[in-house]
Each structure stands twice: as structure tokens, then as C-alpha cells.
Design an enzyme around this catalytic site. Sequence first.
Site, PDB file in Angstrom:
ATOM      1  N   CYS A 150       0.721  -1.251   0.014  1.00  0.00           N
ATOM      2  CA  CYS A 150      -0.024   0.075  -0.020  1.00  0.00           C
ATOM      3  C   CYS A 150       0.855   1.358  -0.172  1.00  0.00           C
ATOM      4  O   CYS A 150       1.538   1.563   1.156  1.00  0.00           O
ATOM      5  CB  CYS A 150      -0.917  -0.060   1.240  1.00  0.00           C
ATOM      6  SG  CYS A 150      -2.100   1.480   1.290  1.00  0.00           S
ATOM      7  N   CYS A 162      -0.501   4.027   2.101  1.00  0.00           N
ATOM      8  CA  CYS A 162      -0.386   3.881   3.477  1.00  0.00           C
ATOM      9  C   CYS A 162       1.003   4.321   4.096  1.00  0.00           C
ATOM     10  O   CYS A 162       1.370   4.771   4.853  1.00  0.00           O
ATOM     11  CB  CYS A 162      -0.692   2.429   3.795  1.00  0.00           C
ATOM     12  SG  CYS A 162      -2.041   1.749   3.526  1.00  0.00           S
ATOM     13  N   ASP A 163       1.947   3.631   3.197  1.00  0.00           N
ATOM     14  CA  ASP A 163       3.460   3.437   3.665  1.00  0.00           C
ATOM     15  C   ASP A 163       4.489   4.149   2.978  1.00  0.00           C
ATOM     16  O   ASP A 163       5.671   4.491   3.261  1.00  0.00           O
ATOM     17  CB  ASP A 163       3.913   1.958   3.458  1.00  0.00           C
ATOM     18  CG  ASP A 163       3.003   1.170   4.479  1.00  0.00           C
ATOM     19  OD1 ASP A 163       2.698   1.730   5.367  1.00  0.00           O
ATOM     20  OD2 ASP A 163       2.662   0.068   4.153  1.00  0.00           O
TER      21      ASP A 163
HETATM   22  C1  FAD Z   1       0.097  -4.186   5.717  1.00  0.00           C
HETATM   23  C2  FAD Z   1      -0.950  -2.965   5.662  1.00  0.00           C
HETATM   24  C3  FAD Z   1      -1.008  -1.823   5.814  1.00  0.00           C
HETATM   25  C4  FAD Z   1      -1.862  -0.900   5.866  1.00  0.00           C
HETATM   26  N1  FAD Z   1      -1.660   0.343   6.317  1.00  0.00           N
HETATM   27  C5  FAD Z   1      -2.971   1.416   6.362  1.00  0.00           C
HETATM   28  C6  FAD Z   1      -2.903   2.725   6.886  1.00  0.00           C
HETATM   29  O1  FAD Z   1      -1.690   2.963   7.139  1.00  0.00           O
HETATM   30  N2  FAD Z   1      -3.752   3.515   6.799  1.00  0.00           N
HETATM   31  C7  FAD Z   1      -4.828   3.360   6.028  1.00  0.00           C
HETATM   32  O2  FAD Z   1      -5.874   4.068   6.176  1.00  0.00           O
HETATM   33  N3  FAD Z   1      -4.956   2.054   5.625  1.00  0.00           N
HETATM   34  C8  FAD Z   1      -4.090   0.963   5.721  1.00  0.00           C
HETATM   35  N4  FAD Z   1      -4.133  -0.459   5.001  1.00  0.00           N
HETATM   36  C9  FAD Z   1      -5.371  -0.672   4.522  1.00  0.00           C
HETATM   37  C10 FAD Z   1      -6.490  -1.005   5.558  1.00  0.00           C
HETATM   38  O3  FAD Z   1      -6.147  -1.877   6.426  1.00  0.00           O
HETATM   39  C11 FAD Z   1      -7.647  -1.425   4.638  1.00  0.00           C
HETATM   40  O4  FAD Z   1      -8.215  -0.530   4.068  1.00  0.00           O
HETATM   41  C12 FAD Z   1      -8.906  -1.895   6.052  1.00  0.00           C
HETATM   42  O5  FAD Z   1      -8.393  -2.866   7.190  1.00  0.00           O
HETATM   43  C13 FAD Z   1     -10.130  -2.409   5.212  1.00  0.00           C
HETATM   44  O6  FAD Z   1     -11.125  -2.406   6.278  1.00  0.00           O
HETATM   45  P1  FAD Z   1     -11.970  -3.519   5.944  1.00  0.00           P
HETATM   46  O7  FAD Z   1     -13.000  -3.457   7.586  1.00  0.00           O
HETATM   47  O8  FAD Z   1     -12.933  -3.442   4.922  1.00  0.00           O
HETATM   48  O9  FAD Z   1     -11.528  -4.873   6.058  1.00  0.00           O
HETATM   49  P2  FAD Z   1     -10.265  -5.726   6.743  1.00  0.00           P
HETATM   50  O10 FAD Z   1      -9.399  -4.946   7.632  1.00  0.00           O
HETATM   51  O11 FAD Z   1      -9.633  -6.490   5.467  1.00  0.00           O
HETATM   52  O12 FAD Z   1     -10.732  -6.794   7.609  1.00  0.00           O
HETATM   53  C14 FAD Z   1     -11.708  -7.955   7.072  1.00  0.00           C
HETATM   54  C15 FAD Z   1     -12.373  -8.806   8.169  1.00  0.00           C
HETATM   55  O13 FAD Z   1     -13.112  -9.670   7.656  1.00  0.00           O
HETATM   56  C16 FAD Z   1     -13.061 -10.705   8.328  1.00  0.00           C
HETATM   57  N5  FAD Z   1     -13.769 -11.948   7.751  1.00  0.00           N
HETATM   58  C17 FAD Z   1     -13.412 -12.228   6.183  1.00  0.00           C
HETATM   59  N6  FAD Z   1     -13.981 -13.288   5.808  1.00  0.00           N
HETATM   60  C18 FAD Z   1     -14.792 -13.677   6.821  1.00  0.00           C
HETATM   61  C19 FAD Z   1     -15.647 -14.842   6.862  1.00  0.00           C
HETATM   62  N7  FAD Z   1     -16.174 -15.543   5.903  1.00  0.00           N
HETATM   63  N8  FAD Z   1     -16.400 -14.697   8.109  1.00  0.00           N
HETATM   64  C20 FAD Z   1     -16.158 -13.929   9.060  1.00  0.00           C
HETATM   65  N9  FAD Z   1     -15.051 -12.895   8.975  1.00  0.00           N
HETATM   66  C21 FAD Z   1     -14.511 -12.806   7.780  1.00  0.00           C
HETATM   67  C22 FAD Z   1     -11.538 -10.992   8.646  1.00  0.00           C
HETATM   68  O14 FAD Z   1     -11.187 -12.059   9.722  1.00  0.00           O
HETATM   69  C23 FAD Z   1     -11.387  -9.519   8.960  1.00  0.00           C
HETATM   70  O15 FAD Z   1     -11.521  -9.363  10.392  1.00  0.00           O
HETATM   71  C24 FAD Z   1      -3.207  -1.114   5.012  1.00  0.00           C
HETATM   72  C25 FAD Z   1      -3.176  -2.618   4.943  1.00  0.00           C
HETATM   73  C26 FAD Z   1      -2.183  -3.351   5.014  1.00  0.00           C
HETATM   74  C27 FAD Z   1      -2.244  -4.883   4.586  1.00  0.00           C
END
Ligand code: FAD
Length: 326
Positions: A140, A143-144
Amino acid sequence: MSDTIEHVKCLIIGSGPAGYTAAIYAARANMNPVLYQGTQPGGQLTTTNEVENFPGYPEGVTGPEMMMQLQAQAQRFEADIRDGWITKVDFSGDIHKVWVNETKEIHCDTVIISTGASAKYLGLDSEQKYLKLGGGVSACAVCDGFFYRNQEVVIVGAGDSACEEAHYLSKLCKKVTMLVRRDEFRASKIMADRVKNTQNIEILFNTETDEVLGDGQVVTGVRVFNNQTKVKQELPATGFFVAIGHKPNTDIFKGFLNLDETGYIINKPGTSKTNIDGVFVSGDAADHVYRQAITAAGTGCMAALDAERYLAAKDASFEVSTSTYN
Ligand SMILES: Cc1cc2nc3c(=O)[nH]c(=O)nc-3n(C[C@H](O)[C@H](O)[C@H](O)COP(=O)(O)OP(=O)(O)OC[C@H]3O[C@@H](n4cnc5c(N)ncnc54)[C@H](O)[C@@H]3O)c2cc1C
């Protein structure tokens, strides 16, 4: 065999910023939300040490700490946060059915999908090592990228996102080397041209990653090879960005929800609504553009509000709460 069937007003799938934010809003609106965390409680951010762009943390925060705070905030309003993986859904009838760990069946008035997406990586041991160490591998740039100001970085990828991320990095970094596996971009011409015309981006076509190099703690370079000539070379770099796409965690919804060709859930523009009444989507599961914690949280809020209004329209005894704004 199913256990006794449970009935819930609002089921939230996923515990990233989208899921927890939906839980905070739904709990404060008396929807008694039940949230299943899945195998990655806290979501993608639990894999990063530094979050510096989420509003409200002037000094930055670690990903795990931020997610623990979001969970605590949802629990303060009595959201029911549970361990468990949703293995199957059936949205074909009036009742939305969901199965946890194959066995437990839940009937839901509303479902909020917040299952996120997973970044794709090359799969090299050296890449995974420095990714886990937080030592210079990232998927990302937004992000980084900031951590690599005035430094040299390498980015892998050939599509629109890769071009956009390379261009973003070029504004922060001294030099960006872009590795493209084929002899041309997959990106649209306009995005490819933008990269080609940026002075501090060097593009190496027909070039793949052989190894991410480091000192055991942080990345110091990347060994690459030309897949035509087989010639190897080492590029100095402190950051290695992988921009080869994301996979949304939406397989279980195939056949019920409208998905795009990559598997992202298609929401009705400007809302969290899916093609099924009472099923809403938030966060990265529907977002191939922004993919940020703040946008995930924002759409989690939208999903809870849309679910609340849906319930109110269906059942006059369920009033839209004013607590949302208190
Ligand atoms: C290494 C890294 C660094 C990042 N740094 C930043 C940053 O500094 N700033 C920023 O804004 N964004 C950052 N991001 C991006 C950010 O993490 C994502 O945009 C954000 O987490 C998305 O949130 P979400 O709630 O959509 O899903 P996610 O965070 O992807 O969470 C998905 C959830 O769904 C659950 N899940 C999936 N399938 C199922 C299922 N079948 N049953 C039950 N549960 C399920 C998983 O267990 C998880 O808890 C980063 C991403 C990464 C990988």
C-alpha cells in the site's frame, strides 16, 4: 447438523475498521448487532505497526492498538463480538440465512458484509520475511510511501493501480524503479503514459523479482532478472512495494450478490445497498479504489445507517434512532 437456529436483527461479518464502525453505529441504534470476527480479528491493520493517516491520532498508532480501541468502543455499546468464520450464506429467500463454522445457523433481518480484501504478494520467502518484520515490504503506497521520503524504492506491477501507486511514490521518493513482467503495461494508456513521463520513475520491462535483499531487519535492495536475457542485477532500495492486485473476501457470496469481474461486491452508487434487500456492504469488500481504513470506517457507518432505515421501513415498531447524532 445445525444447532438451534438463532435470530438476529443485525449480523456483521468481519472485524476490520468497517465491521467495528458498523457495530458502533448499529449498537447505538438499538439493533443489537452480532459481529463475527473471522480468522483475522481486527482485520488487515493488525499486520502493520504504523498507522499515521487515521484522523484522531496525532502521534500515529499501531494497527493492533487502533483495532483494539475500535473493538472496545463497539463493546462499550454492547455489540456482541464473537469468534467464528461465516462459511455459507443463503440470501435466496425472505430470511437471510448465515452459517457459522459450517454448523450454527443464524437467521438475520439485516446483514452487513465487512469481509475486506487481501493484498496479493509474489510469495517469495524474502518478501514474506520483511513483510512480517515490517522492514520495508508493503502492498500500500498510500499507507506506507511516506516512510520512504527521499529514498529509493522498487514497485512491482503493471496495471492501473500499480501505475497510480508508482506515480504517488514518485512524488515522495528520490527514485522509483518499476518492474513490469511483460514487455508492456496492462494499465490504460493514459496511466502508462503518466508513469513513462515521470522523470524519477525508471521502468524495467521483462523484469521479475528474484529476491528481496536485506540486512536481516530491513530491506536494502532487490535482485531482479530479465526474463528474456536471464541477466540478473541488484537495485538499491529501502522499500519494496507490491502492486499486483487484491482479492476481495467474497467467495461465499457468489451466486447471491452481484460481484464485479474481480469479485468485489457491487453496491448501489452512493449507498451500502447490494442487489439483495437487507444485505449491505462496507469497506474493502466493495472498494477497489480507495482501500483505506478511514474509507472502510466511513462505509461501515453508512451500512449501519442504511440497515437501520431498512428495518424501520419494514417494521413500524422499529424507530430510526436519534442516538446516531448524540
Ligand atoms: C500492511 C497494511 C498496512 C496498511 N496500512 C494502512 C494505513 O496506514 N492506513 C490506512 O488507512 N489503511 C491501511 N491499510 C489498508 C487498510 O488496512 C484497509 O483498507 C482496511 O483494513 C479495510 O478494512 P475492512 O474493514 O474493509 O476489512 P479488513 O481490515 O480487511 O478486515 C476484514 C475482516 O473480515 C473478516 N472476515 C473475512 N471473511 C470472513 C468470513 N467469511 N467470516 C467472518 N469474518 C470474515 C476478517 O477476519 C477480518 O476481520 C493497510 C493495509 C495493509 C495490508
